[in-house]
Scaffold this motif. Structure first.
Motif: not given
Length: 526
Positions: A324-337, A342-346, A349-356
């Motif tokens: 769950a913490l690596l998928r957003p990085i992949v999708q935002d890396g391969v597309f011009p996002v 998102v919903g509240p759960g997502e 964990y996006l907040a957890q991932l932010e500095p990474t």
């Protein structure tokens, strides 16, 4: 730990509470920030392999999707992305709401900035939690709740590697029997037929999603596709080689979130990688690596050196899958996002991932909440009107609701007041005799108060439930609005509504009510 320390970060973020903003700023509410985000994303082109992976989501009968794909392939478009696990028959209703939110946000951003924007739905079929995706629930015309759960015959196998089990026919037969005779039953049956005809679970989900949004520019991509596995290879490589700085970054952010009084959505396990691996090949169970004392990578009783695993990644990238913490990085890396929906759960964990993200060189897109919706059908609407109640009120405490609307005399509360009043009056005299008696008096009063409160509570509930008509109306409403104590959109599927009203009407009502860049809890009367 106090109650404040356990509050969900995503919920606080949705409410706009200032304590949540440092972890995930709500820049989407600012038109200047929206334009900056679009311009930044517009400077990046989608990876060619990612564009190819989208080819299955359009055909000659979907001209709007074909046009969207062409603009993305030509490097002319940005992306608004959302996603969900590949649920049975699209899973809960919020899958439908997410897709519509992405479509409408993409249209709004394009209209505002004049930069082409394409909605993309990322199917999270790398996930192995089959029980989560293999259930389906609906409400019959008579107001009964049906709920089916398929058993997990292949624990820990990614959904994208799974075949549709034969046990699905029991669910499809029951659903079709309940929906037979509805005005738009044929539309719903065309969707159930996909699950009868296809063998791949993930492909059936994708085809169902494409069919529901046939007239929309929505593009669909599978995280488990060969193209995406190849594109994710470099991100897995970095996550494996740089485990320690990645883990340090996640831990520091986790500590900051906890210190602010929020609970953590994804626990960070020491010496655990963000990538999953299938040690027995594609189609087998997937696991995350642990680190042994001598620095090797371990899954259960098997170990490898890091060079051995990197070689496996190079030769067979599809044996690796994201967390769950690596998928957003992949999708935002391969597309011009430009934005994630998102919903509240997502959001948590996006907040957890932010500095990474900086370690991976992947920019942060806008994070925008999806539209939340509750659908109220005629039987439920009539019950609400008869009770002079709102949907929120009937979804609260059942006994409290019945007590407030009970036609029975409020004698239990009067009984409590009389008993405690008399007791307090008589005991007061004894307390004045000595400190010892005063202490005993107080203890006696507290004991009697607890017991009389318990008795009055039981008596109140019993009297409230004697109003059988009110109980029945409340039951009808709660079954549809709060099935098995879950919010409607997180538990019920969408096909019963499709059969009764048609997907075109559902989409029309959602579009008419939805306001981009706001956190909405919409309520639709059918």
């Amino acid at each position: 730990m106090d109650a404040k320390a356990t509050r969900p970060l995503g919920t606080s973020w949705l409410r706009g509470e200032p304590e949540a903003q440092p972890f995930l700023p709500q820049i989407y509410t600012d038109s200047v920030q929206r334009r900056l985000s679009v311009n930044r994303a517009a400077r990046v082109c989608a990876e060619s392999k990612a564009v190819l992976a989208l080819r299955e989501s359009w055909d000659s009968s979907r001209p709007r999707a074909l046009e969207a794909w062409g603009r993305l392939a030509a490097g002319q478009a940005t992306v608004v992305i959302t996603g969900q696990q590949a649920g049975l028959l699209l899973g809960p209703r919020y899958t439908f709401h997410k897709a519509l939110s992405a479509i409408l946000i993409a249209q709004a951003l394009e209209a505002e900035t004049r930069v082409p924007c394409v909605p993309v739905f990322w199917v999270q079929d790398e996930d192995h939690d089959f029980p989560e995706v293999a259930s389906y629930a609906w409400i019959t015309r008579a107001g009964k709740l049906r709920h089916y759960q398929l058993s997990d015959e292949q624990p820990r196998v990614p959904v994208g590697d799974r075949q549709i089990p034969t046990s699905i026919h029991k669910v499809l037969d029951a659903l079709e029997a309940d929906l037979s005779g509805e005005p738009f039953a044929d539309e719903a049956f065309a969707l159930t037929q996909i699950w009868r005809d296809r063998s791949s679970w993930s492909e059936a989900f994708c085809e169902t999603l494409v069919e529901v949004f046939r007239d929309e520019p929505l593009l669909v991509i599978r995280g488990r596709s060969n193209e995406m596995s190849a594109l994710a290879q470099s991100y897995h490589h970095l996550a494996l080689e740089e485990r320690e700085p990645v883990e340090t970054c996640l831990r520091e952010q986790t500590s900051r979130i906890e210190a602010a009084g929020f609970k953590i959505q994804v626990p960070i396990v020491t010496k655990r990688f963000l990538s999953f691996y299938q040690p027995d090949g594609v189609g087998s169970p997937r696991y995350r690596f642990d680190v042994t004392p001598n620095g090797c990578l371990r899954i259960r009783d098997r170990t490898w050196t890091l060079p051995e695993i990197l070689e496996s990644l190079h030769k067979e990238p599809q044996r690796f899958s994201t967390s769950a913490l690596l998928r957003p990085i992949v999708q935002d890396g391969v597309f011009p996002v430009v934005a994630q929906i998102v919903g509240p759960g997502e959001a948590s964990y996006l907040a957890q991932l932010e500095p990474t993200r900086q370690l991976f060189g992947v920019p942060t897109p806008m994070v925008i909440p999806r539209g939340q919706a509750r659908w109220i059908e005629p039987p439920v609407r009539r019950c609400l009107m008869a009770m002079h109640a709102t949907a929120d009120e009937v979804c609260g405490d059942r006994y409290a609701f019945l007590t407030r609307r009970s036609t029975i005399s409020s004698s239990p509360e009067r009984l409590r007041e009389q008993v405690l009043g008399v007791l307090s009056e008589h005991l007061l005299n004894f307390g004045e005799l000595s400190p010892v008696l005063d202490k005993a008096r107080r203890r006696t009063f507290r004991s009697v108060q607890r017991n009389i409160d318990r008795f009055v509570g039981q008596m109140t509930r019993q009297l409230a439930t004697q109003d059988q008509l009110a109980v029945w109306r409340l039951s009808v409403a709660r079954t549809a609005l709060l099935p098995k104590q879950h919010p409607q959109e997180r538990f019920l599927g969408i096909l019963d509504l499709v059969a009764r009203y048609g997907s075109a009407q559902l989409k029309h009502q959602f579009k008419a009510e939805y306001q981009p860049y706001t956190h909405q809890k919409m309520e639709f009367t059918l």
